[in-house]
Design an enzyme around this catalytic site. Structure first.
Site, short mmCIF file in Angstrom:
data_model
loop_
_atom_site.label_atom_id
_atom_site.label_comp_id
_atom_site.label_asym_id
_atom_site.label_seq_id
_atom_site.Cartn_x
_atom_site.Cartn_y
_atom_site.Cartn_z
N ASN A 70 0.87 -1.18 0.00
CA ASN A 70 0.00 0.00 0.00
C ASN A 70 0.91 1.23 0.00
O ASN A 70 1.52 1.54 1.02
CB ASN A 70 -0.89 -0.04 1.25
CG ASN A 70 -1.74 1.23 1.38
OD1 ASN A 70 -1.76 2.07 0.49
ND2 ASN A 70 -2.43 1.35 2.51
N TRP A 71 0.97 1.90 -1.14
CA TRP A 71 1.90 3.04 -1.27
C TRP A 71 1.35 4.30 -0.60
O TRP A 71 2.05 5.30 -0.52
CB TRP A 71 2.20 3.32 -2.75
CG TRP A 71 2.98 2.24 -3.41
CD1 TRP A 71 3.39 1.04 -2.87
CD2 TRP A 71 3.49 2.24 -4.76
NE1 TRP A 71 4.10 0.31 -3.80
CE2 TRP A 71 4.17 1.02 -4.97
CE3 TRP A 71 3.42 3.16 -5.81
CZ2 TRP A 71 4.79 0.71 -6.17
CZ3 TRP A 71 4.03 2.85 -7.02
CH2 TRP A 71 4.72 1.63 -7.20
N LYS A 72 0.09 4.24 -0.17
CA LYS A 72 -0.56 5.41 0.45
C LYS A 72 -0.38 6.63 -0.45
O LYS A 72 -0.34 6.47 -1.67
CB LYS A 72 -0.03 5.61 1.88
CG LYS A 72 -0.13 4.30 2.69
CD LYS A 72 -0.01 4.47 4.16
CE LYS A 72 -0.18 3.11 4.84
NZ LYS A 72 -0.15 3.16 6.28
N HIS A 96 -9.63 0.85 4.68
CA HIS A 96 -8.36 1.06 5.39
C HIS A 96 -8.60 2.00 6.58
O HIS A 96 -9.39 2.94 6.49
CB HIS A 96 -7.31 1.65 4.45
CG HIS A 96 -5.94 1.62 5.04
ND1 HIS A 96 -5.51 2.58 5.92
CD2 HIS A 96 -4.93 0.73 4.92
CE1 HIS A 96 -4.27 2.28 6.31
NE2 HIS A 96 -3.90 1.17 5.71
N GLU A 154 -6.98 4.37 7.74
CA GLU A 154 -6.74 5.81 7.49
C GLU A 154 -7.96 6.45 6.83
O GLU A 154 -8.22 7.63 7.03
CB GLU A 154 -5.47 6.00 6.66
CG GLU A 154 -4.23 5.79 7.54
CD GLU A 154 -3.01 5.28 6.82
OE1 GLU A 154 -2.97 5.30 5.57
OE2 GLU A 154 -2.06 4.82 7.51
N GLU A 210 -5.41 -5.18 10.37
CA GLU A 210 -4.46 -4.08 10.55
C GLU A 210 -4.81 -3.32 11.83
O GLU A 210 -5.63 -2.40 11.81
CB GLU A 210 -4.53 -3.10 9.38
CG GLU A 210 -4.00 -3.64 8.08
CD GLU A 210 -3.41 -2.51 7.21
OE1 GLU A 210 -2.30 -2.70 6.72
OE2 GLU A 210 -4.05 -1.46 7.06
N GLY A 235 2.33 2.29 10.86
CA GLY A 235 3.23 3.43 10.76
C GLY A 235 3.95 3.78 12.06
O GLY A 235 4.56 4.84 12.16
N SER A 250 3.48 -2.07 10.34
CA SER A 250 4.91 -2.06 10.63
C SER A 250 5.62 -3.38 10.31
O SER A 250 6.55 -3.78 11.01
CB SER A 250 5.17 -1.65 12.08
OG SER A 250 4.69 -0.33 12.32
N GLY A 298 5.10 1.38 4.67
CA GLY A 298 6.43 1.98 4.49
C GLY A 298 7.43 1.09 3.76
O GLY A 298 8.12 1.55 2.83
#
Ligand code: 13P
Length: 257
Positions: free
Chosen positions: A12-14, A99, A101, A170, A176, A215, A237
């Site tokens: 997931n490149w966000k 997600h 976020e 998640e 993160g 993470s 990340g």
């Protein structure tokens, strides 16, 4: 339970990337020459504007492309939304749904997540449905209540007859932060999710890939992935670094073997 063999590594490149950076990242991933193995699917999920670029960059490979979000509608007067049919048309095969976020910053709720998962399936995409608790929910002993609510909301819309579904656990507190959930916590929650699904459909639950996100790095991937109910990872990340992403992929192949 008899488990399905397929495992998944989803990046997931966000909200990261640019035409140049994406090209360099994909060249990096491909030059690492991961022997793509049918037992372990690799998917990258860039922001919307780069889906077509990624479809092009991956077209002669087995690397899949996914979107980070889709509308819960296929077409219509929904300004600013993107239909799952549109992303499918330009070469996307997967969609991250719900997600944390998006729940946190865009106010997405359980019902919307279920409708989006259904729209994605209707468009022929494989949804990667995300569930997970906050630190506060875990600390107050409500993890299972929250996971059950999120899961039941999604499966209120979709049916276990839709067998192309990936579930992602998640925990929000691990995303993160650099501190992944322990392999024991991941296993316990994946087992809980699988058992909850089994109430609806035992065979489906046994085959459902449940991947972990939060993470995941080279240093912890193999410990987490070797737990029996963990079928891969949803990587943030570390997916932006070609060598790390491919190394994590290799760990997963080793475990799948
Ligand atoms: P990190 O791997 O950066 O913690 O992100 C996880 C995630 O949110 C993937 O969807």
């Amino acid at each position: 339970m008899q488990k399905m063999q397929k495992k998944w590594l989803v990046g997931n490149w966000k909200m990261h990337g640019s035409l140049a950076a994406n090209k360099a990242l994909m060249e990096g991933i491909r030059s690492e020459q991961p022997t793509l193995d049918e037992r372990v699917g690799m998917v990258v999920c860039p922001p919307f504007p780069y889906l077509a670029q990624l479809a092009e960059l991956t077209k002669d490979s087995q690397i899949g492309v996914g979107t980070q979000n889709v509308s819960d509608h296929l077409q219509g007067a929904f300004t600013g939304e993107v239909s799952p049919l549109m992303v499918k048309e330009i070469g996307c095969g997967y969609a991250i749904i719900g997600h944390s976020e998006r729940r946190q910053y865009q106010g997405e709720n359980d019902g919307l997540m279920g409708r989006k998962a259904l729209a994605a399936i209707d468009a022929g995409l494989i949804p990667v449905i995300c569930v997970g608790e906050t630190a506060e929910e875990r600390d107050s002993g409500r993890t299972h209540e929250v996971l059950a609510r999120q899961l039941d909301a999604a499966f209120g819309y979709i049916r276990t007859a839709h067998d192309n579904i990936i579930l992602a656990y998640e925990p929000r507190w691990a995303i993160g932060t650099g501190i992944a959930a322990t392999p024991e916590i991941v296993q316990a929650e994946h087992e809980f999710l699988r058992q909850r699904i089994a109430i609806r459909d035992k065979d489906f639950a046994a085959k459902l890939p449940i991947i972990y996100g939060g993470s995941v790095k080279v240093s912890n991937a193999s410990y987490i992935f070797s737990m029996p109910d963990v079928d891969g990872g949803l990587i943030g990340g570390a997916a932006l670094n070609a060598r790390e992403f491919v190394t994590i992929y290799r760990e997963l192949i080793e475990i799948a073997g």
